[in-house]
Structures are given as C-alpha cells and as structure tokens.
Design a protein around this motif. Structure first.
Motif, PDB file in Angstrom:
ATOM      1  N   ALA A   5       0.780  -1.292   0.125  1.00 20.73           N
ATOM      2  CA  ALA A   5       0.263  -0.046   0.076  1.00 20.73           C
ATOM      3  C   ALA A   5       0.795   1.179   0.032  1.00 20.73           C
ATOM      4  N   GLU A   6       2.005   1.351   0.401  1.00 14.07           N
ATOM      5  CA  GLU A   6       3.069   2.433   0.549  1.00 14.07           C
ATOM      6  C   GLU A   6       3.841   2.235  -0.621  1.00 14.07           C
ATOM      7  N   SER A  62      -5.171   6.872  -5.278  1.00 14.63           N
ATOM      8  CA  SER A  62      -5.431   7.193  -3.684  1.00 14.63           C
ATOM      9  C   SER A  62      -5.883   6.078  -2.888  1.00 14.63           C
ATOM     10  N   ASN A  63      -6.607   5.014  -3.412  1.00 19.73           N
ATOM     11  CA  ASN A  63      -7.260   4.197  -2.570  1.00 19.73           C
ATOM     12  C   ASN A  63      -5.997   3.147  -2.173  1.00 19.73           C
ATOM     13  N   GLU A  64      -5.829   2.999  -1.091  1.00 22.31           N
ATOM     14  CA  GLU A  64      -4.781   2.053  -0.697  1.00 22.31           C
ATOM     15  C   GLU A  64      -4.863   0.671  -1.101  1.00 22.31           C
ATOM     16  N   LYS A  90      -3.838   0.447  -4.533  1.00 19.55           N
ATOM     17  CA  LYS A  90      -2.686   0.655  -4.519  1.00 19.55           C
ATOM     18  C   LYS A  90      -1.860  -0.589  -4.288  1.00 19.55           C
ATOM     19  N   ALA A  91      -2.208  -1.432  -3.206  1.00 18.58           N
ATOM     20  CA  ALA A  91      -1.477  -2.570  -2.846  1.00 18.58           C
ATOM     21  C   ALA A  91      -1.903  -3.500  -4.018  1.00 18.58           C
ATOM     22  N   SER A 139       0.481  -2.670  -6.801  1.00 21.06           N
ATOM     23  CA  SER A 139       2.115  -3.030  -6.479  1.00 21.06           C
ATOM     24  C   SER A 139       2.162  -4.564  -6.469  1.00 21.06           C
ATOM     25  N   TYR A 148      -2.058  -8.028  -0.086  1.00 23.54           N
ATOM     26  CA  TYR A 148      -3.682  -7.751  -0.030  1.00 23.54           C
ATOM     27  C   TYR A 148      -4.146  -9.060   0.228  1.00 23.54           C
ATOM     28  N   TYR A 188      -4.713  -4.755   3.820  1.00 23.52           N
ATOM     29  CA  TYR A 188      -3.675  -4.568   2.927  1.00 23.52           C
ATOM     30  C   TYR A 188      -2.456  -4.428   3.727  1.00 23.52           C
ATOM     31  N   ARG A 189      -0.976  -4.393   3.207  1.00 28.36           N
ATOM     32  CA  ARG A 189       0.018  -4.205   3.891  1.00 28.36           C
ATOM     33  C   ARG A 189       1.027  -3.449   3.024  1.00 28.36           C
ATOM     34  N   SER A 190       2.225  -3.005   3.905  1.00 27.07           N
ATOM     35  CA  SER A 190       3.403  -2.597   3.334  1.00 27.07           C
ATOM     36  C   SER A 190       4.581  -3.321   3.737  1.00 27.07           C
TER      37      SER A 190
END
Length: 272
Positions: A96-97, A105-107, A110-111, A114, A229, A239-241
């Motif tokens: 997510a990061e 914009s939605n995390e 985004k995950a 990624s 995700y 979700y994670r980073s």
C-alpha cells in the motif's frame, strides 16, 4: 612471442633474416587475454566458495557467478543484498505504500497494483545497477532463461482467471523463482537478510491472499505470513506494506574480458 626479450624475426622481401629484440618494440607488461566465460564457471561439486562460484567485481559490486550455459548465457548475481555507500541495506517497499505506484489514492487498489507490478518494480531496480558493460539486468527470482532476443524475458505473467478483486484485474501466480532458488542453494549463495524474489504467489482458502515471494537467510522460500492484499469470505479486505532487500542479476556479453584477479573473496576477478 609472449615474453619480453625474445627475438622475433621480421620477414621481408628485401631481407628475410632481420632480427629485433621484442623490448625494442614494446616495453610494457604483456597481459594474457582472459575471457570471462572461460573462468566464470559454477561448480556444484566445488569444495570452497570460490570453487563453487567465483567472486567477480563489477561496477563496484562484489558478485558471484550464477549461470554459464547456452540457455542462460553468462549471469552473475550480487554476493549479498544491495547496500548503499554507508553499508546500509537498500530496501524495496511493496504494498500500500509502494512509492512507484502513483495517481492511486485508494490504498487497497494501490496494494493490488503494487502486487501486479512487483516483478517489473524489482527488475527495474536491478537495471539501475547494470552499468555500461552488461547486456541486461533482472532481479533474482524472475525468469532466468533468455528470450529470443538474447535478453531477459521480464514479466511474462498473464491476468488471473479468478474473480477480480475490487474490480481490479490481478496477475496470476508463477513459479519462475524455482530455477534461481535451486541454483543459489546448490552454489550456497546465502544472503544476510530477507531478499525479495520477483515472483508472485496466490493462496485461496476462505480468503484470497496475494503475496510476493522472498528468501530467508538460508535460501528457503517464504510467501507468508503477510500478504500484500487479503480479501475475506465476507468481502472484507486488508492490505500491508512490506520491505525487504534485493539482489540484481547481470547478463554479461560472451566476449567480455577479465582484467585481473583470481576469483577469490580477497582477490575477485575484475571485469575489464
């Protein structure tokens, strides 16, 4: 001649018996031409580290030989995860990061993106270290066999057939990492910390979990405990980073030369 001081006959129409000392022609050091492909040979039966996989210094990176055959060409891999000039391990963030994913914009999405782009993200990071003398670069764990153009094949994954997540098409999982993992285990090319593999994993149960695989310090593959995700049975999601180190792989030209060294840790071969 190969030695300074030996006499060399110069044959001409006028005089076929002229003799001249080699030192009068060239007074410098005479070096033997050494092709990298002739000495960078992996050997699973080698007793010492350098016998299994010689050390090479390329572009200020200490590397090891990974493959040297027709299918793979001549490939070398960084001896450990990449570190900066201060000796700090360089990490790559996925999830997510992920800093390479922009305009999302939605995390959760985004995950997902990624995860989709992870192989390209890792391969592109490797290309940043390829310098000017290699043909191509990739991340460990991506497709190891060369394509028809003689370069690395990159990301060959297709969209998955399972249900879209958040109306977002995701990539299928792959097993591209297996070839690299087997080779680095055979050659005992251990790293000192977790290392990203450019390879995706999907786990189906009551949840759908999307992972990018990584290696531990013993070269064991891990795709858990944290997914990038996760969607639960009741459509809730998380979700994670996650950040780990990485190792680039370089494809060398068949005519590239070794300028010095012995292939040991103390005296690595130096790519000319």
């Amino acid at each position: 001649t190969t030695k300074e001081g030996e006499e060399t006959k110069l044959i001409s129409k006028e005089d076929s018996n002229i003799k001249i000392d080699l030192s009068e022609i060239y007074s410098g050091e005479i070096k033997k031409v050494v092709l990298a492909k002739d000495v960078l040979i992996p050997n699973e039966n080698g007793a010492t580290a350098e016998e299994k996989s010689p050390y090479i210094l390329y572009n200020n990176l200490l590397c090891r030989v990974l493959y040297n055959d027709q299918e793979h060409g001549l490939q070398i891999v960084s001896n450990d995860n990449i570190r900066n000039e201060y000796g700090e391990e360089e990490k790559i963030m996925l999830g997510a990061e992920d800093p390479t994913i922009v305009n999302v914009s939605n995390e959760g999405k985004k995950a997902l993106q990624s995860y989709n782009c992870a192989v390209d993200t890792l391969n592109n990071k490797a290309k940043a270290y390829m310098g000017t003398k290699v043909i191509d670069a990739r991340s460990i764990g991506s497709v190891a066999i060369l394509g028809k153009d003689g370069k690395f094949q990159g990301d060959i994954s297709k969209n998955a057939e399972y249900t879209n997540l958040e109306n977002y098409e995701v990539k299928e999982e792959d097993t591209n990492y297996i070839e690299d993992q087997n080779q680095i285990k055979i050659l005992k090319l251990n790293a000192t910390d977790y290392t990203w593999l450019a390879s995706r994993c999907v786990i189906f149960s009551q949840e759908t979990d999307l992972y990018v695989r990584y290696l531990d310090v013993h070269n064991n593959v891990r795709d858990y405990p944290d997914s990038l995700y996760s969607r639960g049975a009741h459509l809730n999601y998380g979700y994670r980073s996650i950040e780990y180190g990485f190792r680039p792989v370089f494809l060398l030209p068949s005519d590239i030369l070794i300028s010095s060294g012995e292939g040991s840790l103390d005296k690595p071969y130096v790519i000319e």
